[in-house]
Design an enzyme around this catalytic site. Structure first.
Site, mmCIF file in Angstrom:
data_model
loop_
_atom_site.group_PDB
_atom_site.id
_atom_site.type_symbol
_atom_site.label_atom_id
_atom_site.label_comp_id
_atom_site.label_asym_id
_atom_site.label_seq_id
_atom_site.Cartn_x
_atom_site.Cartn_y
_atom_site.Cartn_z
ATOM 1 C CB ILE A 133 -0.914 0.015 1.243
ATOM 2 C CG1 ILE A 133 -1.749 -1.267 1.317
ATOM 3 C CG2 ILE A 133 -1.834 1.237 1.231
ATOM 4 C CD1 ILE A 133 -2.515 -1.437 2.624
ATOM 5 C CB CYS A 134 0.978 4.225 0.435
ATOM 6 S SG CYS A 134 1.184 6.021 0.362
ATOM 7 N N GLY A 135 3.614 3.895 -0.328
ATOM 8 C CA GLY A 135 5.049 3.830 -0.567
ATOM 9 C C GLY A 135 5.676 2.473 -0.339
#
Length: 217
Positions: A133-135
């Site tokens: 998720i995300c970075g």
């Protein structure tokens, strides 16, 4: 099916993005997927006052801080083997860059925490699913770069585009409501806060990611 959630502390500034973890729990419960949480039993890179957003002159342990959102199921990552879980999920937050890797210091020449790196590689080689998720996509990209030449991950607004390109990763820009499913490599990712600040949109993307993990088995 049992998923393992890799935490990196508690709080966006020096650990795991709490909202992404809560939404992950929600989706796992929705689809009836059992899970455990784990984190490195090591000291954090730094400690941030989340009110002032300034560094504090103190030290904290990643595992102890992660236990705040571990829901009583947390353990040291060294106690977890790929034999114990069917999928691994890594939420975002600056802890990904500070505590699970050296990205915050070394930038493009960063390395992934050895225990994290070993587990990700073992999951991939065992043909088990990996989600980011995300970075957190940069951890997956870095760890698998020696094994995968055609990895596909989600991003938004071209975030980490240059780095992912150097790692020979196909970064797909998408909305927070979407996830990118790399069925060949069994990697599922969603951009979350890279794409939007709206929780209802991020919730949809994480839900789709978890559903895809269930389908991949």
């Amino acid at each position: 099916m049992k998923a393992g959630i890799l935490l990196s502390g508690c709080g966006l500034g020096d650990g795991t993005q709490i909202e992404e973890v809560m939404l992950t729990y929600l989706s796992l419960d929705k689809y009836g997927i059992d899970y455990i949480t784990f984190a490195p039993n090591e000291m954090q890179h730094d400690v941030i006052d989340h009110y002032t957003e300034k560094p504090q002159n103190e030290k904290r342990n990643i595992l102890i801080e992660s236990a705040r959102i571990g829901r009583g199921k947390i353990c040291d990552i060294r106690e977890v083997s790929c034999k114990d879980i069917d999928a691994i999920i890594i939420p975002g937050g600056l802890g990904v860059f500070k505590n699970l890797s050296t990205f915050i210091v070394d930038k493009k020449s960063f390395t992934v925490n050895k225990n994290v790196d070993d587990l990700l590689k073992a999951m991939y080689l065992s043909k088990k699913s990996i989600a980011g998720i995300c970075g957190a996509v940069i951890l997956i990209a870095k760890s698998l770069s020696q094994h995968v030449s055609d990895l596909k991950v989600a991003t938004a607004n071209d975030a980490y585009g240059e780095l992912l390109s150097e790692l020979n990763v196909n970064a797909v820009n998408c909305s927070a409501k979407e996830c990118v499913i790399d069925r060949k490599n069994k990697v599922v990712t969603t951009p979350a806060f890279l794409a939007s600040k709206k929780m209802d949109e991020i919730m949809v993307g994480i839900d789709r990611m978890v559903k895809a993990l269930q389908e991949l088995g």
